[in-house]
Motif scaffolding. Structure first.
Motif, PDB file in Angstrom:
ATOM      1  N   THR A   1       0.764  -1.194   0.001  1.00 18.73           N
ATOM      2  CA  THR A   1      -0.293  -0.285   0.001  1.00 18.73           C
ATOM      3  C   THR A   1       0.754   1.033  -0.009  1.00 18.73           C
ATOM      4  O   THR A   1       1.927   1.173   0.603  1.00 18.73           O
ATOM      5  N   ASN A   2       0.258   2.236  -0.231  1.00 22.68           N
ATOM      6  CA  ASN A   2       1.263   3.507  -0.346  1.00 22.68           C
ATOM      7  C   ASN A   2       0.317   4.947   0.256  1.00 22.68           C
ATOM      8  O   ASN A   2      -1.271   4.801   0.057  1.00 22.68           O
ATOM      9  N   ARG A   3       1.358   5.128   1.055  1.00 18.94           N
ATOM     10  CA  ARG A   3       0.996   6.760   1.201  1.00 18.94           C
ATOM     11  C   ARG A   3       1.299   7.929   1.385  1.00 18.94           C
ATOM     12  O   ARG A   3       2.717   7.425   0.998  1.00 18.94           O
ATOM     13  N   ARG A   4       1.368   8.286   1.317  1.00 19.20           N
ATOM     14  CA  ARG A   4       1.703   9.955   0.311  1.00 19.20           C
ATOM     15  C   ARG A   4       2.176  10.946   1.880  1.00 19.20           C
ATOM     16  O   ARG A   4       1.398  11.171   3.099  1.00 19.20           O
ATOM     17  N   GLU A   5       3.490  11.080   2.136  1.00 20.18           N
ATOM     18  CA  GLU A   5       4.037  12.167   3.414  1.00 20.18           C
ATOM     19  C   GLU A   5       4.755  13.321   3.101  1.00 20.18           C
ATOM     20  O   GLU A   5       5.536  13.422   1.576  1.00 20.18           O
TER      21      GLU A   5
ATOM     22  N   SER B   1       6.421   9.239  -1.645  1.00 19.93           N
ATOM     23  CA  SER B   1       5.222   8.389  -1.688  1.00 19.93           C
ATOM     24  C   SER B   1       6.029   6.834  -0.640  1.00 19.93           C
ATOM     25  O   SER B   1       7.145   6.714  -1.043  1.00 19.93           O
TER      26      SER B   1
ATOM     27  N   THR C   1       4.195   0.371   2.241  1.00 17.05           N
ATOM     28  CA  THR C   1       3.600  -0.323   3.876  1.00 17.05           C
ATOM     29  C   THR C   1       3.343  -1.932   2.602  1.00 17.05           C
ATOM     30  O   THR C   1       2.921  -1.270   2.015  1.00 17.05           O
TER      31      THR C   1
ATOM     32  N   GLU D   1     -10.553   9.343  -1.398  1.00 17.52           N
ATOM     33  CA  GLU D   1      -9.554   8.296  -1.498  1.00 17.52           C
ATOM     34  C   GLU D   1      -8.132   8.977  -2.238  1.00 17.52           C
ATOM     35  O   GLU D   1      -7.352   8.195  -1.938  1.00 17.52           O
TER      36      GLU D   1
ATOM     37  N   PRO E   1      -4.394  12.308  -0.021  1.00 19.77           N
ATOM     38  CA  PRO E   1      -3.194  12.196   0.914  1.00 19.77           C
ATOM     39  C   PRO E   1      -3.974  13.362   1.706  1.00 19.77           C
ATOM     40  O   PRO E   1      -4.193  14.626   1.150  1.00 19.77           O
ATOM     41  N   GLU E   2      -3.890  12.573   2.722  1.00 17.25           N
ATOM     42  CA  GLU E   2      -4.321  13.233   4.526  1.00 17.25           C
ATOM     43  C   GLU E   2      -3.286  15.373   4.409  1.00 17.25           C
ATOM     44  O   GLU E   2      -1.820  15.289   3.919  1.00 17.25           O
TER      45      GLU E   2
END
Length: 142
Positions: free
Chosen positions: A43-47, A55, A58, A129, A132-133
């Motif tokens: 899974t990918n999230r942006r921070e 990117s 996890t 979705e 990203p936050e």
């Protein structure tokens, strides 16, 4: 303070993972012919790192039992996108060579969903979705 009921706590472990399979699902069978399907989903999230967005991947090992697992393996391969729903559990065992106690966490899948192979397939506009936050929002990209 707020007292949590056992029922609230039990369902708080339910998660959804959306991502891509890192390998083909592996199918094995128990002695009574029940399928056990295992794999890994990224899974990918942006921070934000400094002034740049990055990117971050996890990885979740997963297990799907029975006919549901067999169907998943039939329709998915390395690189396939999937939604996996389930609970995080810990499996423990004794290493046969070293005698050392080992454990790992994995997603025990209770449900899965197909999803399109193209992020834009089947919809015209980005959804919540996709964001990203804290952004950047799709319409802000240059």
């Amino acid at each position: 303070g707020h007292v949590r009921h056992a029922r609230e706590i039990a369902v708080s472990n339910y998660i959804t993972a959306y991502g891509n399979l890192t390998r083909d699902p592996e199918v094995r069978f128990t002695p009574d012919a029940t399928a056990i399907v295992t794999g890994t989903i990224a899974t990918n999230r942006r921070e934000k790192r400094g002034s740049e967005w990055a990117s971050v991947a996890t990885f979740f090992n997963f297990k799907i039992w029975g006919k549901r697992g067999e169907a998943f393996a039939k329709f998915h391969k390395k690189g396939s996108r999937a939604f996996l729903h389930g609970t995080i559990t810990t499996e423990s065992w004794t290493d046969k060579k070293s005698g050392e106690e080992k454990s790992k966490q994995l997603l025990l899948v209770s449900e899965w969903e197909f999803c399109s192979e193209s992020p834009d397939e089947g919809r015209a506009d980005p959804t919540v979705e996709d964001v990203p936050e804290g952004g950047p929002f799709p319409w802000e990209k240059k």
